[in-house]
Every structure is written in structure tokens, then in C-alpha cells.
Design a protein around this motif. Structure first.
Motif, PDB file in Angstrom:
ATOM      1  N   ASP A 180     -54.272  -4.311 -18.742  1.00  0.00           N
ATOM      2  CA  ASP A 180     -53.017  -3.693 -18.373  1.00  0.00           C
ATOM      3  C   ASP A 180     -53.066  -3.401 -16.947  1.00  0.00           C
ATOM      4  N   THR A 181     -54.468  -2.586 -16.698  1.00  0.00           N
ATOM      5  CA  THR A 181     -54.561  -2.118 -15.328  1.00  0.00           C
ATOM      6  C   THR A 181     -54.765  -3.273 -14.362  1.00  0.00           C
ATOM      7  N   SER A 229     -60.855  -5.221 -22.518  1.00  0.00           N
ATOM      8  CA  SER A 229     -60.301  -4.208 -23.350  1.00  0.00           C
ATOM      9  C   SER A 229     -58.722  -4.124 -22.844  1.00  0.00           C
ATOM     10  N   SER A 248     -48.466  -0.808 -23.963  1.00  0.00           N
ATOM     11  CA  SER A 248     -48.625   0.627 -23.506  1.00  0.00           C
ATOM     12  C   SER A 248     -47.345   0.655 -22.607  1.00  0.00           C
ATOM     13  N   GLU A 267     -56.847  -1.745 -21.929  1.00  0.00           N
ATOM     14  CA  GLU A 267     -56.670  -1.019 -21.018  1.00  0.00           C
ATOM     15  C   GLU A 267     -56.939  -1.487 -19.544  1.00  0.00           C
TER      16      GLU A 267
END
Length: 234
Positions: free
Chosen positions: A62-63, A57, A90, A59
Motif C-alpha cells: 500500500d505504501t 506485506s 486500508s 502495508e
């Protein structure tokens, strides 16, 4: 009969794989939470990497890049999300690209990502990063515009950290802007050292322990006493 048996075996196999993946996913979710609670950065990186393989994903990616960045593993952070400018990124991804590229001494590339962040949500802190990077890339007029914004929008409780000494220290953000203003003033007109010193003095008035500003003042005063290009004895 053989075809029916083969289909049944395939279905059983797919269900087993699906069940195994779900179990692994739940395991690494729990492992990730445990590593976060323990403050184990390497464990968090390992957990996120496994989760991103099992269930990719944006997200999670990015994390993971953000965790790398926070651990000063800037090359790994950029290898995770790339360096390209992308308006669809993001805020977290843009921040990672900006900070990591700056840390890797890529001011031009870092600048375009800081510009995106500033466009999305302007702040005095971002204005400082932009001004600093523009000075490095020779855009003194652009830097002065960000400096003026920063001085106007800095609050008394805002601080900025410096690391040129062995022991890091913080100064008032507004003082940091006045220091940059002095440098840019000098860059734009090297014959107007007094105007540059006025800004440096303002920085020191706001924060007398501002070591970098003191060093800049000494350098400017030295050049005032002995103008650039003035040679010594032949």
C-alpha cells in the motif's frame, strides 16, 4: 553417512540463505530510510520494491502504491494494488485507487472508492470529489446531495485547488461547492439559468478571483442571451 552429510549441507545452505535474506532486509530498510531523508522518490520506490520482494506485506504494498500515486505514476500505483472495490482495503489503498482512477479519467470506477472513503470518514473535501464525479457520470441528484453536505460542512479556512489555468490557484472550498451547485442546477433544468447564475454569483462573492466560476458565468449568460437550439441564419 552420505545421508547425514547431505542433511548437514542442506542445513548450512538454508542458514546461509536465511542469513543473506536478513542482511538484505536490513540493508534495504536502512536504504529506504536514507532515501526518505534525501527526498529521493525513485530511491524510495526501489527500496520498497526490494523490501516487498524480500518480505511481502500489505502495508508495504500500500505504501509503495501511495508513493507511485504521489509521484503521478497512477498506472504503476494501480498495477501495485489493483482497481477492485474491497471493503477490507486500508484507507491508504482506497485513497490510492480513488485518486489514481480519477486521474486516469475513470470516474465511475473512482466514484465507488471515494464512496468507501466518505462512508468511513465523511468530510467536505470528499463530498466535493463525490459531487464532481457524479456530475461527470450524470448523477445530478446525487451530486446535489453531496453539494448540500459540502456547503453545510465547509469551514472558512478550507481551500480547493484548480488547475485549468497555467498557474494553479486556490479558492474557498465553499465557493467551489457553490460553483458546482450552479452547474448542477443548470443541468437539472436548462430553462432556469437565473437560479444557476445565483449560485455562481455566490461563489464569486466568496472568492472574486475564482476564474473557473467567472468562465461558467460567462457561458451561462451567453446561453441566456441566445437559448440552446436557437439557430443562426439559414
Amino acid at each position: 553417512m552420505k545421508k547425514t552429510l547431505l542433511v548437514l549441507l542442506l542445513l548450512v545452505g538454508f542458514n546461509a540463505i536465511s542469513q543473506t535474506n536478513n542482511e538484505l532486509l536490513e540493508h534495504y530498510k536502512a536504504y529506504y530510510q536514507e532515501m526518505r531523508m534525501q527526498g529521493d522518490v525513485n530511491g524510495v520506490i526501489g527500496a520498497l520494491t526490494h523490501l516487498n520482494v524480500l518480505s511481502p506485506s500489505k502495508e508495504r504494498r500500500d505504501t509503495l502504491a501511495f508513493v507511485y500515486m504521489n509521484n503521478s505514476q497512477h498506472m504503476q500505483a494501480l498495477n501495485t494494488i489493483g482497481i477492485e472495490k474491497n471493503e477490507a482495503d486500508s484507507d491508504l489503498a482506497v485513497q490510492v485507487k480513488a485518486v489514481s482512477l480519477k486521474a486516469l479519467n475513470q470516474p465511475k470506477r473512482a466514484l465507488e472508492h471515494f464512496e468507501i472513503l466518505f462512508k468511513r470518514e465523511p468530510s467536505a473535501y470528499l463530498a466535493y470529489e463525490l459531487a464532481d464525479l457524479k456530475i461527470q457520470t450524470g448523477d445530478n441528484a446525487g451530486a446535489m446531495s453531496n453539494i448540500d453536505y459540502g456547503i453545510a460542512n465547509s469551514q472558512d479556512d478550507m481551500k480547493y485547488a484548480f488547475y485549468e489555468r497555467q498557474q494553479p490557484y486556490e479558492v474557498a472550498l465553499k465557493a467551489a461547492f457553490y460553483h458546482l451547485k450552479g452547474l448542477v442546477t443548470y443541468n437539472m433544468d436548462k430553462n432556469n439559468i437565473d437560479a444557476a447564475l445565483t449560485s455562481i454569483d455566490e461563489a464569486l462573492k466568496l472568492d472574486p478571483n475564482f476564474n473557473l466560476a467567472s468562465l461558467s458565468k460567462q457561458a451561462l449568460e451567453s446561453r441566456k442571451e441566445k437559448p440552446e437550439g436557437e439557430g443562426g441564419e439559414n
